[in-house]
Design a protein around this motif. Structure first.
Motif, PDB file in Angstrom:
ATOM      1  N   ASP A  78      62.320  49.506  94.522  1.00  0.00           N
ATOM      2  CA  ASP A  78      63.401  49.105  95.414  1.00  0.00           C
ATOM      3  C   ASP A  78      63.026  47.739  96.017  1.00  0.00           C
ATOM      4  O   ASP A  78      61.926  47.602  96.567  1.00  0.00           O
ATOM      5  CB  ASP A  78      63.533  50.176  96.516  1.00  0.00           C
ATOM      6  CG  ASP A  78      64.753  49.952  97.400  1.00  0.00           C
ATOM      7  OD1 ASP A  78      65.167  48.776  97.573  1.00  0.00           O
ATOM      8  OD2 ASP A  78      65.273  50.946  97.929  1.00  0.00           O
ATOM      9  N   GLY A  79      63.919  46.773  95.915  1.00  0.00           N
ATOM     10  CA  GLY A  79      63.634  45.438  96.450  1.00  0.00           C
ATOM     11  C   GLY A  79      63.258  45.464  97.930  1.00  0.00           C
ATOM     12  O   GLY A  79      62.515  44.617  98.412  1.00  0.00           O
ATOM     13  N   ASP A  80      63.777  46.474  98.678  1.00  0.00           N
ATOM     14  CA  ASP A  80      63.459  46.570 100.108  1.00  0.00           C
ATOM     15  C   ASP A  80      61.981  46.885 100.341  1.00  0.00           C
ATOM     16  O   ASP A  80      61.473  46.708 101.445  1.00  0.00           O
ATOM     17  CB  ASP A  80      64.296  47.669 100.777  1.00  0.00           C
ATOM     18  CG  ASP A  80      65.754  47.266 100.908  1.00  0.00           C
ATOM     19  OD1 ASP A  80      66.048  46.053 100.745  1.00  0.00           O
ATOM     20  OD2 ASP A  80      66.588  48.149 101.149  1.00  0.00           O
ATOM     21  N   ALA A 212      50.788  57.034  91.433  1.00  0.00           N
ATOM     22  CA  ALA A 212      50.611  57.401  92.852  1.00  0.00           C
ATOM     23  C   ALA A 212      51.478  56.496  93.721  1.00  0.00           C
ATOM     24  O   ALA A 212      50.976  55.707  94.526  1.00  0.00           O
ATOM     25  CB  ALA A 212      49.130  57.278  93.238  1.00  0.00           C
ATOM     26  N   PRO A 213      52.821  56.594  93.569  1.00  0.00           N
ATOM     27  CA  PRO A 213      53.705  55.651  94.275  1.00  0.00           C
ATOM     28  C   PRO A 213      53.626  55.753  95.785  1.00  0.00           C
ATOM     29  O   PRO A 213      53.880  54.781  96.493  1.00  0.00           O
ATOM     30  CB  PRO A 213      55.104  56.029  93.774  1.00  0.00           C
ATOM     31  CG  PRO A 213      54.976  57.392  93.185  1.00  0.00           C
ATOM     32  CD  PRO A 213      53.562  57.566  92.760  1.00  0.00           C
ATOM     33  N   GLU A 214      53.249  56.928  96.292  1.00  0.00           N
ATOM     34  CA  GLU A 214      53.256  57.134  97.746  1.00  0.00           C
ATOM     35  C   GLU A 214      52.113  56.400  98.455  1.00  0.00           C
ATOM     36  O   GLU A 214      52.141  56.241  99.657  1.00  0.00           O
ATOM     37  CB  GLU A 214      53.194  58.637  98.056  1.00  0.00           C
ATOM     38  CG  GLU A 214      51.825  59.316  97.924  1.00  0.00           C
ATOM     39  CD  GLU A 214      51.289  59.468  96.500  1.00  0.00           C
ATOM     40  OE1 GLU A 214      51.996  59.111  95.539  1.00  0.00           O
ATOM     41  OE2 GLU A 214      50.147  59.940  96.337  1.00  0.00           O
ATOM     42  N   ARG A 215      51.108  55.911  97.692  1.00  0.00           N
ATOM     43  CA  ARG A 215      49.935  55.312  98.343  1.00  0.00           C
ATOM     44  C   ARG A 215      49.499  53.993  97.716  1.00  0.00           C
ATOM     45  O   ARG A 215      48.466  53.443  98.066  1.00  0.00           O
ATOM     46  CB  ARG A 215      48.766  56.296  98.320  1.00  0.00           C
ATOM     47  CG  ARG A 215      48.312  56.715  96.926  1.00  0.00           C
ATOM     48  CD  ARG A 215      47.269  57.817  96.957  1.00  0.00           C
ATOM     49  NE  ARG A 215      47.826  59.036  97.502  1.00  0.00           N
ATOM     50  CZ  ARG A 215      47.443  59.574  98.678  1.00  0.00           C
ATOM     51  NH1 ARG A 215      46.491  59.015  99.386  1.00  0.00           N
ATOM     52  NH2 ARG A 215      48.011  60.684  99.119  1.00  0.00           N
ATOM     53  N   THR A 216      50.311  53.463  96.768  1.00  0.00           N
ATOM     54  CA  THR A 216      49.870  52.258  96.050  1.00  0.00           C
ATOM     55  C   THR A 216      50.614  51.007  96.505  1.00  0.00           C
ATOM     56  O   THR A 216      51.850  50.997  96.567  1.00  0.00           O
ATOM     57  CB  THR A 216      50.078  52.435  94.525  1.00  0.00           C
ATOM     58  OG1 THR A 216      49.342  53.573  94.101  1.00  0.00           O
ATOM     59  CG2 THR A 216      49.591  51.215  93.761  1.00  0.00           C
ATOM     60  N   CYS A 238      55.294  47.670  98.205  1.00  0.00           N
ATOM     61  CA  CYS A 238      54.667  48.642  99.117  1.00  0.00           C
ATOM     62  C   CYS A 238      55.178  50.056  98.838  1.00  0.00           C
ATOM     63  O   CYS A 238      56.291  50.223  98.330  1.00  0.00           O
ATOM     64  CB  CYS A 238      55.034  48.301 100.566  1.00  0.00           C
ATOM     65  SG  CYS A 238      54.664  46.613 101.042  1.00  0.00           S
ATOM     66  N   PRO A 239      54.424  51.068  99.250  1.00  0.00           N
ATOM     67  CA  PRO A 239      54.981  52.422  99.221  1.00  0.00           C
ATOM     68  C   PRO A 239      56.233  52.456 100.111  1.00  0.00           C
ATOM     69  O   PRO A 239      56.329  51.682 101.075  1.00  0.00           O
ATOM     70  CB  PRO A 239      53.859  53.280  99.823  1.00  0.00           C
ATOM     71  CG  PRO A 239      52.609  52.482  99.639  1.00  0.00           C
ATOM     72  CD  PRO A 239      53.035  51.042  99.745  1.00  0.00           C
ATOM     73  N   ALA A 240      57.173  53.338  99.789  1.00  0.00           N
ATOM     74  CA  ALA A 240      58.459  53.377 100.492  1.00  0.00           C
ATOM     75  C   ALA A 240      58.279  53.409 102.008  1.00  0.00           C
ATOM     76  O   ALA A 240      57.439  54.151 102.529  1.00  0.00           O
ATOM     77  CB  ALA A 240      59.257  54.600 100.027  1.00  0.00           C
TER      78      ALA A 240
END
Ligand code: GLN
Length: 383
Positions: A78-80, A212-216, A238-240
């Motif tokens: 997501d660009g955000d 590991a998208p939540e922490r990378t 960044c992670p979301a």
């Protein structure tokens, strides 16, 4: 007069700046600092020329929405969640400030890119290195048991770099899966420096973010991808939900990255994808890698070919980086500059092949003359 603090007093000129300075001073071919000697792509230059004069004021600290959007599409995020930085170096520094502090440890590989150690120390944290072992026929190997053993209750983050500077190593999916699992088990951040993501010679590197998208946090660079290292456009995905805080922190560093170059990179990213620019780039670099590797082997050097980056590691006992720049007229980076705790094997060097074919041939010719000259005095002493 007050004195500088120890952290400023102990700061030294970077090995890349030093070798480029010596190269200029001695008229050497510069295979040291990694910057391309060719022209950046015309579609990028034209976009920048159009932007100067129309986009000359501050951009939002997180970056222009057009660039964040283009990066989101390119990276599949997501660009955000993307923050544009003043080069990948600033992105790495921001993450050091945001993710670790006094009492914390950050695990990284040895050989290590020069900024990772001081950035961790400036944040008050302790860098802990895990060796990549140089093995005959295998290249730089990672022992996952050693990596696991380096993690302690104080560890806050794992700092990865794939393709890896200086070794050119591309970490395998299996290794990254093990690393992602380790990070989950110990609740660690992963900082993944992927500035050479489009410069690989075999398999496309795996993005650890997908595991590991939540922490990378994934760091990237327009300088490396589009051959404009002086434009200082980098980014961090960044992670979301975390980009706002990273953007707030970057405001106090340099506020925003140069606006006209952001405009140009935003328009160039989709063009690079659609026109096969990265494929051409890889093809060109693969040919120059073959040229340099072959020439060095002819001169008796042992060459460790990279899976990615525009660097190769060569070993030629008897050669010395300072002597090469002054006497041979070829600048390289001594392997010792990247070694944190491991001893540097004698005669180990990193050479950049992001230079023109003519420059590489000239460098090889100079090295050949240097090597022949090196043998001459020895020959005189023979009975
Ligand atoms: N990344 C480049 C290299 O490894 C140099 C970076 C720099 O000089 N800051 O040569």
């Amino acid at each position: 007069m007050p004195d500088l603090l120890p952290r400023a007093r102990s700061s030294q000129e970077s090995v890349f700046a030093k070798m480029s300075r010596l190269a200029a001073q001695h008229g050497a071919v510069n295979l040291g600092q990694g910057f391309p000697s060719g022209s950046p792509p015309a579609f990028l230059l034209e976009a920048a020329r159009r932007a100067i004069g129309t986009a000359d004021q501050y951009a939002p600290p997180a970056g222009l929405s057009t660039l964040r959007g283009a990066l989101g599409t390119d990276l599949g995020v997501d660009g955000d969640d993307v923050v544009v930085t003043t080069g990948a170096t600033e992105a790495m520094g921001l993450l050091a400030q945001a993710l670790y502090g006094p009492g914390d440890e950050v695990v990284m590989f040895d050989p290590v890119f020069d900024i990772y150690l001081p950035q961790a120390r400036l944040a008050g944290a302790t860098p802990v290195t895990v060796p990549l072992h140089l093995k005959e026929g295998e290249g730089w190997t990672l022992d996952l048991a050693e990596l696991r053993a380096a993690v302690t209750p104080r560890t806050r983050a794992l700092l990865l770099n794939s393709p890896h500077n200086p070794t050119g190593r591309v970490f395998s999916r299996a290794e990254l899966e093990a690393i992602a699992l380790l990070a989950r088990q110990h609740d660690l951040w992963i900082i993944s420096d992927e500035v050479y993501d489009e410069l690989y010679f075999g398999q496309r590197p795996v993005n650890v973010r997908t595991l590991a998208p939540e922490r990378t946090f994934t760091v990237g660079s327009a300088g490396k991808r589009l051959e404009v290292t002086g434009w200082r456009i980098g980014w961090v995905a960044c992670p979301a939900g975390l980009s706002g805080k990273i953007a707030a922190l970057r405001q106090i560093a340099s506020f925003c990255a140069p606006t006209p170059f952001q405009v140009a990179v935003a328009s160039a990213l989709p063009v690079a994808r659609e026109t096969g620019f990265y494929e051409d780039l890889r093809e060109g670099y693969a040919a120059r890698l073959r040229l340099l590797a072959h020439g060095l082997r002819e001169l008796g050097a042992q060459v460790h070919e990279p899976g990615g980056t525009y660097f190769l590691i060569a070993r030629r006992p008897g050669w010395d980086a300072e002597a090469l720049v002054v006497e041979a007229g070829v600048a390289v980076i001594p392997g010792s500059a990247f070694m944190a705790a491991q001893p540097a094997p004698e005669g180990l060097f990193r050479l950049a092949f992001c230079k023109s074919e003519a420059e590489l041939k000239e460098a090889l010719g100079r090295l050949e003359r240097f090597t022949t000259g090196e043998r001459r005095p020895l020959a005189r002493h023979q009975p």
